[in-house]
Design a protein around this motif. Structure first.
Motif, PDB file in Angstrom:
ATOM      1  N   LYS A  41     -44.314   3.781   4.924  1.00  0.00           N
ATOM      2  CA  LYS A  41     -44.107   4.910   5.846  1.00  0.00           C
ATOM      3  C   LYS A  41     -43.044   4.651   6.919  1.00  0.00           C
ATOM      4  O   LYS A  41     -42.974   5.365   7.898  1.00  0.00           O
ATOM      5  CB  LYS A  41     -45.415   5.329   6.529  1.00  0.00           C
ATOM      6  CG  LYS A  41     -46.526   5.638   5.556  1.00  0.00           C
ATOM      7  CD  LYS A  41     -46.156   6.733   4.601  1.00  0.00           C
ATOM      8  CE  LYS A  41     -47.333   7.056   3.704  1.00  0.00           C
ATOM      9  NZ  LYS A  41     -46.948   7.530   2.417  1.00  0.00           N
ATOM     10  N   ARG A  42     -42.197   3.620   6.753  1.00  0.00           N
ATOM     11  CA  ARG A  42     -41.077   3.381   7.678  1.00  0.00           C
ATOM     12  C   ARG A  42     -39.997   4.420   7.410  1.00  0.00           C
ATOM     13  O   ARG A  42     -39.691   4.720   6.258  1.00  0.00           O
ATOM     14  CB  ARG A  42     -40.519   1.982   7.455  1.00  0.00           C
ATOM     15  CG  ARG A  42     -39.526   1.570   8.508  1.00  0.00           C
ATOM     16  CD  ARG A  42     -39.104   0.147   8.300  1.00  0.00           C
ATOM     17  NE  ARG A  42     -37.905   0.186   7.482  1.00  0.00           N
ATOM     18  CZ  ARG A  42     -37.339  -0.857   6.924  1.00  0.00           C
ATOM     19  NH1 ARG A  42     -37.879  -2.037   7.033  1.00  0.00           N
ATOM     20  NH2 ARG A  42     -36.247  -0.732   6.217  1.00  0.00           N
ATOM     21  N   LEU A  43     -39.408   4.988   8.452  1.00  0.00           N
ATOM     22  CA  LEU A  43     -38.387   6.011   8.276  1.00  0.00           C
ATOM     23  C   LEU A  43     -37.114   5.409   7.698  1.00  0.00           C
ATOM     24  O   LEU A  43     -36.654   4.357   8.137  1.00  0.00           O
ATOM     25  CB  LEU A  43     -38.084   6.700   9.603  1.00  0.00           C
ATOM     26  CG  LEU A  43     -39.179   7.621  10.119  1.00  0.00           C
ATOM     27  CD1 LEU A  43     -38.760   8.219  11.449  1.00  0.00           C
ATOM     28  CD2 LEU A  43     -39.494   8.709   9.127  1.00  0.00           C
ATOM     29  N   LEU A  44     -36.550   6.107   6.704  1.00  0.00           N
ATOM     30  CA  LEU A  44     -35.354   5.638   6.023  1.00  0.00           C
ATOM     31  C   LEU A  44     -34.192   6.588   6.277  1.00  0.00           C
ATOM     32  O   LEU A  44     -34.339   7.801   6.156  1.00  0.00           O
ATOM     33  CB  LEU A  44     -35.589   5.574   4.508  1.00  0.00           C
ATOM     34  CG  LEU A  44     -36.750   4.726   4.045  1.00  0.00           C
ATOM     35  CD1 LEU A  44     -36.973   4.930   2.564  1.00  0.00           C
ATOM     36  CD2 LEU A  44     -36.468   3.282   4.345  1.00  0.00           C
ATOM     37  N   GLU A  45     -33.044   6.038   6.587  1.00  0.00           N
ATOM     38  CA  GLU A  45     -31.839   6.843   6.747  1.00  0.00           C
ATOM     39  C   GLU A  45     -31.410   7.329   5.360  1.00  0.00           C
ATOM     40  O   GLU A  45     -31.327   6.547   4.409  1.00  0.00           O
ATOM     41  CB  GLU A  45     -30.734   5.988   7.354  1.00  0.00           C
ATOM     42  CG  GLU A  45     -29.426   6.711   7.488  1.00  0.00           C
ATOM     43  CD  GLU A  45     -28.314   5.798   7.970  1.00  0.00           C
ATOM     44  OE1 GLU A  45     -27.164   6.168   7.779  1.00  0.00           O
ATOM     45  OE2 GLU A  45     -28.626   4.729   8.503  1.00  0.00           O
ATOM     46  N   GLN A  46     -31.153   8.608   5.254  1.00  0.00           N
ATOM     47  CA  GLN A  46     -30.754   9.189   3.973  1.00  0.00           C
ATOM     48  C   GLN A  46     -29.234   9.335   3.951  1.00  0.00           C
ATOM     49  O   GLN A  46     -28.653  10.027   4.769  1.00  0.00           O
ATOM     50  CB  GLN A  46     -31.425  10.551   3.776  1.00  0.00           C
ATOM     51  CG  GLN A  46     -32.925  10.490   3.777  1.00  0.00           C
ATOM     52  CD  GLN A  46     -33.479   9.638   2.661  1.00  0.00           C
ATOM     53  OE1 GLN A  46     -33.041   9.714   1.522  1.00  0.00           O
ATOM     54  NE2 GLN A  46     -34.453   8.812   2.985  1.00  0.00           N
ATOM     55  N   ARG A  47     -28.593   8.656   3.014  1.00  0.00           N
ATOM     56  CA  ARG A  47     -27.138   8.716   2.917  1.00  0.00           C
ATOM     57  C   ARG A  47     -26.671   9.769   1.928  1.00  0.00           C
ATOM     58  O   ARG A  47     -25.537  10.225   1.995  1.00  0.00           O
ATOM     59  CB  ARG A  47     -26.591   7.357   2.507  1.00  0.00           C
ATOM     60  CG  ARG A  47     -26.900   6.305   3.540  1.00  0.00           C
ATOM     61  CD  ARG A  47     -26.316   4.982   3.160  1.00  0.00           C
ATOM     62  NE  ARG A  47     -26.692   4.002   4.170  1.00  0.00           N
ATOM     63  CZ  ARG A  47     -26.730   2.714   3.958  1.00  0.00           C
ATOM     64  NH1 ARG A  47     -26.408   2.235   2.776  1.00  0.00           N
ATOM     65  NH2 ARG A  47     -27.087   1.900   4.914  1.00  0.00           N
ATOM     66  N   ARG A  48     -27.524  10.135   0.980  1.00  0.00           N
ATOM     67  CA  ARG A  48     -27.158  11.124  -0.037  1.00  0.00           C
ATOM     68  C   ARG A  48     -28.196  12.233  -0.048  1.00  0.00           C
ATOM     69  O   ARG A  48     -29.384  11.957  -0.145  1.00  0.00           O
ATOM     70  CB  ARG A  48     -27.117  10.472  -1.423  1.00  0.00           C
ATOM     71  CG  ARG A  48     -26.175   9.298  -1.493  1.00  0.00           C
ATOM     72  CD  ARG A  48     -26.326   8.613  -2.804  1.00  0.00           C
ATOM     73  NE  ARG A  48     -27.719   8.173  -2.958  1.00  0.00           N
ATOM     74  CZ  ARG A  48     -28.107   7.193  -3.719  1.00  0.00           C
ATOM     75  NH1 ARG A  48     -27.250   6.535  -4.425  1.00  0.00           N
ATOM     76  NH2 ARG A  48     -29.366   6.861  -3.809  1.00  0.00           N
ATOM     77  N   TRP A  49     -27.769  13.464   0.009  1.00  0.00           N
ATOM     78  CA  TRP A  49     -28.710  14.574   0.005  1.00  0.00           C
ATOM     79  C   TRP A  49     -29.189  14.874  -1.402  1.00  0.00           C
ATOM     80  O   TRP A  49     -30.260  15.420  -1.605  1.00  0.00           O
ATOM     81  CB  TRP A  49     -28.098  15.822   0.647  1.00  0.00           C
ATOM     82  CG  TRP A  49     -26.857  16.298  -0.024  1.00  0.00           C
ATOM     83  CD1 TRP A  49     -25.583  15.955   0.283  1.00  0.00           C
ATOM     84  CD2 TRP A  49     -26.766  17.204  -1.125  1.00  0.00           C
ATOM     85  NE1 TRP A  49     -24.700  16.569  -0.550  1.00  0.00           N
ATOM     86  CE2 TRP A  49     -25.399  17.354  -1.433  1.00  0.00           C
ATOM     87  CE3 TRP A  49     -27.692  17.898  -1.894  1.00  0.00           C
ATOM     88  CZ2 TRP A  49     -24.954  18.168  -2.467  1.00  0.00           C
ATOM     89  CZ3 TRP A  49     -27.253  18.707  -2.913  1.00  0.00           C
ATOM     90  CH2 TRP A  49     -25.894  18.833  -3.184  1.00  0.00           C
ATOM     91  N   TRP A  50     -28.434  14.488  -2.425  1.00  0.00           N
ATOM     92  CA  TRP A  50     -28.801  14.825  -3.799  1.00  0.00           C
ATOM     93  C   TRP A  50     -29.751  13.809  -4.420  1.00  0.00           C
ATOM     94  O   TRP A  50     -30.380  14.093  -5.437  1.00  0.00           O
ATOM     95  CB  TRP A  50     -27.546  14.964  -4.666  1.00  0.00           C
ATOM     96  CG  TRP A  50     -26.792  13.685  -4.868  1.00  0.00           C
ATOM     97  CD1 TRP A  50     -26.995  12.774  -5.855  1.00  0.00           C
ATOM     98  CD2 TRP A  50     -25.753  13.171  -4.053  1.00  0.00           C
ATOM     99  NE1 TRP A  50     -26.138  11.728  -5.703  1.00  0.00           N
ATOM    100  CE2 TRP A  50     -25.360  11.940  -4.606  1.00  0.00           C
ATOM    101  CE3 TRP A  50     -25.107  13.618  -2.917  1.00  0.00           C
ATOM    102  CZ2 TRP A  50     -24.350  11.165  -4.059  1.00  0.00           C
ATOM    103  CZ3 TRP A  50     -24.105  12.843  -2.385  1.00  0.00           C
ATOM    104  CH2 TRP A  50     -23.738  11.641  -2.949  1.00  0.00           C
TER     105      TRP A  50
END
Length: 54
Positions: A17-26
């Protein structure tokens, strides 16, 4: 031509449940490490076997 910037909110790791930075929206990132992916898959397999046996 400019670059299209799409802002994506961070998602929690499926395991810890650690927040992850999303680099790709797809293709959103679902796990913070390869080991969390392995743990999640193993638990899915064990749950599947337990469902078959009961």
């Amino acid at each position: 031509m400019g670059v299209i910037e799409i802002e994506v909110e961070p998602l929690p790791c499926t395991w810890c449940k650690r927040l992850l930075e999303q680099r790709r929206w797809w293709a959103p990132k679902r796990f913070c490490s390869p080991w969390h992916r392995v743990k999640y898959r193993v638990m899915q397999a064990l749950g599947f076997v337990a469902d078959i046996l009961t």
